[in-house]
Structure formats: structure tokens, C-alpha cells
Scaffold this active site. Sequence first.
Site, PDB file in Angstrom:
ATOM      1  N   GLY A 366       0.785  -1.242  -0.082  1.00  0.00           N
ATOM      2  CA  GLY A 366       0.018  -0.048   0.043  1.00  0.00           C
ATOM      3  C   GLY A 366       0.750   1.212   0.048  1.00  0.00           C
ATOM      4  O   GLY A 366       2.055   1.059   0.056  1.00  0.00           O
ATOM      5  N   PRO A 367       0.262   2.440  -0.291  1.00  0.00           N
ATOM      6  CA  PRO A 367       1.079   3.632  -0.200  1.00  0.00           C
ATOM      7  C   PRO A 367       1.521   3.899   1.157  1.00  0.00           C
ATOM      8  O   PRO A 367       1.439   3.274   2.008  1.00  0.00           O
ATOM      9  CB  PRO A 367      -0.191   4.787  -0.381  1.00  0.00           C
ATOM     10  N   PRO A 368       2.545   4.739   1.197  1.00  0.00           N
ATOM     11  CA  PRO A 368       3.203   5.280   2.312  1.00  0.00           C
ATOM     12  C   PRO A 368       2.291   5.978   3.423  1.00  0.00           C
ATOM     13  O   PRO A 368       1.400   6.404   2.892  1.00  0.00           O
ATOM     14  CB  PRO A 368       4.440   6.302   1.991  1.00  0.00           C
ATOM     15  N   GLY A 369       2.599   5.556   4.731  1.00  0.00           N
ATOM     16  CA  GLY A 369       1.623   6.214   5.742  1.00  0.00           C
ATOM     17  C   GLY A 369       0.333   5.579   5.969  1.00  0.00           C
ATOM     18  O   GLY A 369      -0.356   6.182   6.640  1.00  0.00           O
ATOM     19  N   VAL A 370       0.079   4.206   5.571  1.00  0.00           N
ATOM     20  CA  VAL A 370      -1.252   3.620   5.740  1.00  0.00           C
ATOM     21  C   VAL A 370      -1.000   2.806   7.091  1.00  0.00           C
ATOM     22  O   VAL A 370      -2.101   2.314   7.458  1.00  0.00           O
ATOM     23  CB  VAL A 370      -1.469   3.021   4.604  1.00  0.00           C
ATOM     24  N   GLY A 371       0.124   2.669   7.511  1.00  0.00           N
ATOM     25  CA  GLY A 371       0.081   1.867   8.868  1.00  0.00           C
ATOM     26  C   GLY A 371       0.650   0.565   8.720  1.00  0.00           C
ATOM     27  O   GLY A 371       0.322  -0.344   9.358  1.00  0.00           O
ATOM     28  N   LYS A 372       1.415   0.225   7.430  1.00  0.00           N
ATOM     29  CA  LYS A 372       1.688  -0.949   7.342  1.00  0.00           C
ATOM     30  C   LYS A 372       2.705  -1.511   8.549  1.00  0.00           C
ATOM     31  O   LYS A 372       2.804  -2.782   8.944  1.00  0.00           O
ATOM     32  CB  LYS A 372       2.457  -1.104   5.955  1.00  0.00           C
ATOM     33  N   THR A 373       3.793  -0.662   8.642  1.00  0.00           N
ATOM     34  CA  THR A 373       4.907  -1.153   9.668  1.00  0.00           C
ATOM     35  C   THR A 373       3.991  -1.226  11.386  1.00  0.00           C
ATOM     36  O   THR A 373       4.425  -2.121  11.854  1.00  0.00           O
ATOM     37  CB  THR A 373       6.059  -0.059   9.832  1.00  0.00           C
ATOM     38  N   SER A 690      -3.744   3.630 -19.112  1.00  0.00           N
ATOM     39  CA  SER A 690      -5.006   3.934 -18.514  1.00  0.00           C
ATOM     40  C   SER A 690      -5.821   5.237 -18.948  1.00  0.00           C
ATOM     41  O   SER A 690      -6.737   5.473 -18.491  1.00  0.00           O
ATOM     42  CB  SER A 690      -5.015   3.413 -17.039  1.00  0.00           C
ATOM     43  N   LYS A 733      -7.500   5.185  -7.512  1.00  0.00           N
ATOM     44  CA  LYS A 733      -7.830   6.072  -8.457  1.00  0.00           C
ATOM     45  C   LYS A 733      -9.233   6.694  -7.761  1.00  0.00           C
ATOM     46  O   LYS A 733      -9.618   7.825  -7.993  1.00  0.00           O
ATOM     47  CB  LYS A 733      -8.267   5.589  -9.977  1.00  0.00           C
TER      48      LYS A 733
END
Length: 800
Positions: A366-373, A690, A733
Site C-alpha cells: 500500500g501507499p506510504p503512511g497507511v500503517g503497514k509497519t 489507462s 484512483k
Amino acid sequence: MTETQNQTTDPNLVELPQNAIPIIPVRNVVLFPGVIIPLSIGRDRSIAAAQQALKAEQPVGLILQKDPSIDHPMPSDLYTVGTTATILRYVTGPDGTHHIVCQGEQRFRVAQYLEGYPFLVARIEPIPEQETVSAETEARVLELKKLIGELLELMPQAPSELVNAVQQISSPATLADMIAAFIDIPPEEKQKLLETIEVNARLDRLIDYLIHRLEVLRLSKEISERTKKSMDERQREFLLREQLKTIQKELGEGEERIEEIEELRKAIDGAGMSEEVKQHALKELKRLERMPESQAEYSMLRTYLEWLVELPWAKETEEKLDIAEARKILDEDHYDLDKVKRRILEYLAVRKLNPTGKGPILCFVGPPGVGKTSLGQSIAKATGRKFVRVALGGLHDEAEIRGHRRTYIGAMPGKIIQAIRKAGAKNCVMMLDEIDKLGVGAFHGDPAAALLEVLDPEQNAHFVDNYLGVAFDLSKVMFIGTANVLDTIPGPLRDRMEIIDIPGYTETEKLQIARRYLVERQLKACGLSEDQCRISDAALLTIVRRYTREAGVRNLEREIGAVFRWAAVQIAEGQAEKLSLDVEDVRKILGPPRFESEGAMRTSLPGVATGLAWTPVGGDILFIEATRTPGSGKLILTGHLGDVMKESAQAALTLVKARCDKLGIDPKLFAESDIHVHVPAGATPKDGPSAGVAIFVALVSLLTDQPVRPDVAMTGEISLRGLVLPVGGIKEKVLAALQAGIHTVMLPARNQKEWEEIPQEAREKLRFVWLENVDQAIEEALKAAATPSPEEAQAEGIAK
């Protein structure tokens, strides 16, 4: 003790019916016919029964209790077969205890218990002993005598007279009872022998018991001899070591080294290594012992041994597998992310029901800053495991994963083994961060290829680090990878992981995350309390809309921190004791809005269409601008476009030319004009198919002189037949369209299967049009747009 025979305190003799005798229940003793045993009796009924038998000069019946813990046994608590016995001696001790010496006479079976007596009385049926002796019986007797001889030889404390006594017994029944009385087996097994009336069956049982007992004694003797030999070797080793210490002292070598070697040896013994690894470590320790301290390899070898003993070969943290508690922790730490939480709870549930199973290797994308870590940290917290993070971004050397060989100066284990030692437990949660940013393999080897063994549950139980040179079990480590994009992860590595997509957040979700987590965290970081500084939801929403443009919440937290730092200055200077921050305060602190609604950038001029794009940091919108100038029919493309996007523009122009009649376009325009297609933000590279639908709509808008509706955005690849083909990144998108104030989103119909993955808020606020072909796109995008209300115009930044 005082011996009292034929004496009792009761002068009256109790008359018993014919074939009835007094019964004494015994706890853990079985009396066999022909055997003499001493007994201690303490129950009043047992004492009365013994005294009755002594007075009446009649036998007493001894019967084993089924449960020895019962103090007052009833007839149902006793076995039905016992032994009649003659009391040879009755002794009363000074402390009031009673002791009898009994000789077993004959087996009996209880026919009936009689009531009304001060002790247990039973009518019995004597069981006669078998007198005839067959050849089979004699063979069993010989085998039994042979076994008892071997058994007594293995028992050094057994008297030699006992061997002779056993060999001289000629009666099979007497021999069986004698051996059964003295063999070391549980009382229940002895009772079974007592109840075995047929002599051959009794001899067979005894032979089985003796064979088992012989095996136990042989093994015990072997273990004893082996232990003695080991003790002798240890004593010899101790003496040699003492001599070595003396020699080293004479040579001037200090005791510190000796103590260091001993500490390493103790550490190796207590490290819990497998036998193979332990032998290898001890072999290296012997090398260290013989090596002078001045030799360069001494410190390298000592460091290697320290690494070996510090690894958690057998250490594991106790795993918490409370599903309800794990759900509570995940909900407390992260807002939304229902799909991810559900998958984590599924993993924990399977782990609880099948602890030995091989768990999956999850990869959060996912994008940076979404809470993966932080999700990895929450998983470790929910399971009670240790958490370690391994940053893989930019690694370009295979040795960083697998370790350097010890032949190199400064060699170290790889990051995997280093993380295991840091965790201190072999069942930790290991976060492999930024797995998509591994460097491309060159002459240093491919680090992504080195990860294949680490992330394969079938292989990582025997992972060999080049530095260690021995296998370490990684199968109990819970690996979690994180990535922004999947494209840069090699196929074999991606195949070993279960991909879990984490989309960006909507405005509402960002507001909730800010209110629940970010505000509290930044208040604490700035040394403020909730009473000292408050911020309204409207102010937070302004920061979300006007000062950040991202899929995650990292920049949002920075901006909130900037606001609170300003508040901290005001309070620290004494200008205010309490602050309540609103929209106007945010604008004063952070300055003019950095992002305006995309509606302000839209125009009613023909030739401009709004497209949707995917980027590694989330979705975004882009504008396709087309204009026509006098010329010779050229197609000019600008905006840092890639080859695929240039081909999409060429295909769109060809499709427009093929549909001139249907669209009402004069074909001469193409020969007399040059068409220029430009995508703003020219410094940013753009590529992919696209944008085909958006380019086609922009060209039709230009050539038919009809403006595109400003509240419509679109994505999709086109074919030369006018079909709209599916594209990727639909979730990202759609979220970008929602944040930009779009009302209608046109998507390929073949992407409709991804409907469930679109966030609920976006599904409720946006209108979706599913495109099968470009005709539907023209019909929707070029129809007259409804005039927005003043509230909508103000909210979306649309000029009146």
C-alpha cells in the site's frame, strides 16, 4: 513391644456361622498361600477381627482394597478373591499400635458378607489348588526358574539363599505364589495373579512380568555403567585441565583467558543448541583453547563463538492466542483496515487450532503512511511475541541477507540472524520493511534471491547463514513484508508471500485516525495535555483537505504536530493558559492553503478531460489537454509521456478518425490541422495505457467543440474497435477522485469485480458509470452538466 498372644479385652467370644470367617481389609498388600508377611492394623474393626481369629483359633481372611485411600471400606470397596491366613503372632506396641504376623493358607472367594458383627464377616468358598502337573507346566516352571535366577543376579542386594530356595521348590503353584509375593509389581497386578486360578495361566503372567522387569534392570545397569564411565572421563578431564592451568601459569598466561574459556563452555552447554551445532561449537572452542591470544584469528574465533551462544536456539516467548484479545488490540491500534484485521485473526485462529502448522508469510502492500509497519507491531503485541524490523531498502549485496563468510576480515552474520539475536526468541515477528526496494543484483549477488530460502516455509527450517556455517531454524518466525508496489518484487519472491492490499484513506477515515491517534500522540510529543490545547474537527478537516494530499496520514501527523508546537510556544511564553484551535487558527499557523480543490483547475473550454492515475504513493487525477492549430495533420505529444501512453494517444486519434461520421466531425480537419495533446506537470514522468479513454474524450471534445463535464473523471484503456479495457489501481484512483471533489467516475465495466474493494464512503458519495465502449464515455462526459448549487460551488471551489 509387649507380646500378647491369646489375650483380648473382650472375654466374650463371637459365634460365627459355618464357613464364615473374620475379614481384614488391607491397603497395599496381597497375601499369597504359603507366604508369611507382617502387617500393621489400626482400624477398630480390623483389630477386633484379628483378636476374634486369635481367640477362636480360626483363620482370618485378608482382602485387598480397591481404593487404598478409603479409611472405612465397605464390602463393595473390596475385591472378591482373598487369602485365608493363620495369625502366628500378635504384638501390641507401647504406643498402642497393633502388629500381626500372618501365614497365607488358601485362596477363597467371598460368597456373602454377613451383617450384625463388630467386624467384617464373610461366608467364603475355598478355592482348591490344581495338583496335576503336565509337561507344559514343567516347561513353564523351568523358564520361570531361569528368569528368576537372571533377575536375582542383576540385583546385587538379593541374598544368595533366596536363589537356592526358589530352585528347590517343586510345586508349580507354590513357586508361582512365592515369586508373585516378592516380585516388585503394583498391588493391582498382584491381585490379578491371586485371582488367576489356573496354574499355567498364572505362570504365563509371571513370565511376562519377569521378562519386562529383566529389560528394565538391564537398561538400568547400562545407564549406570555409562554414567560411571562418563564420570570417570570428567574426572580425567578435570585433572588434565588443572595441569593445563598450572602449565599456563608457569608460561605467564593469565587466568582471565582460562575463565573466559570456561564461561564459553558453560554458555555452549546452556544455549540449547542441537547436538550437531553443539559439537561444532565445542570443536571451535578447542581450537580457541590451543590458539595463542596474540594470533589474529583468536579474536575472530572468540567473536564467532559469542554469536553462537547468544542466538536463541531454544528460547521462545509464550504465545498468546486469545482471539478476542487480539481483535481488541488491533481495533485499538488501527482504525478501519477490516480486511487486514480479519486475515490476521484468521492466522491466529489457525495457529491456535494447529500449533505445529506452517503459517503463511504476509506482505502488506500500500501507499506510504497507511500503517503497514505499525500493523506488524500490533500483531506482535496481540500474539505476545517479540518484534524486530529489518530495513531492506537499498540492499544490493546478498551477504547482507545471508551473511559474510568468516574468511573475510570484519565478517558478520546477515540481517536475518542479527534480528533473531536482537529479538532473543526464535518465534519473533520479523518485519521485512520495503521489500520492493531491494537493490538489483550485480556482482555482489542478488539479495532478492537470497530471501527465497528465508521466506519458504519448506526450506527455512534449515537456513544456513554463511557466517554461522550451521543450520538455524527460522520456521517459527512470523515473517511480514511491506511494499509500496508489487511490480519491482521478483516473481518467485512474490509467489512465496500472501499479498494483502492496504488502500489509502478517505477524508472521513483520516479525520477519525487524527482524532483517535494522531492528536493524542502529538500532544504528548509537545508536552501538552488535552485540557491545555484542543482542536476542533473542522480544523482537522481543513488540514486534511487544504494542507495535505496523500493516501496515508504521515504528512497529516506532521501538520498537526506543527499546529501543536505553535500552541506549545504560546503556553510556554505565558501568553495563554488554554487554547482551543479552529479553522482560522490553522490558516494563521500553517499559512495559505497548499492545495485547492481540483474544481478550480477545471475549465469549460473544449479539449480538456479529467483522467485518473495510479502512483506508488496512491491515486491522483491528471488533466488531458488537447488543442488544434493549422498544420499538416501531425500529432504532437508533450508532458514527459512514456511509450505506452504515446501509443494510447495515437490509438485514440485513430479511433476518432474512424468515427468521424458518427461523431459529426469534418475529416478535412485532420489534414489541415496539427493536434497537440499535453498532460500538465511536465516534469513528472507518466506512462501506462489507462489514460486512453480520457485522451479519446479530450479529442472528441476538441473536435466537436463541446466541453467535458467538470465533475467527471475517467480511466480505462481503449482498443481500435472502441472497447474499454480493464486497468489496475481502481481503489487508489477512486479515492483520488473522491478527494478531488469529483462526483461521477467512469470505469471499465470489466473492473466491476473490484467493487467490493472500493471503500464504503467512496461508494456512497460517488456516482459510478461502467463503460463497455467509448460511445458510453462520450455520451456521459459531453452531456450538459447540471448547474451546481451555491453550497456545492463553494465546497468544490467551482466559480459561479
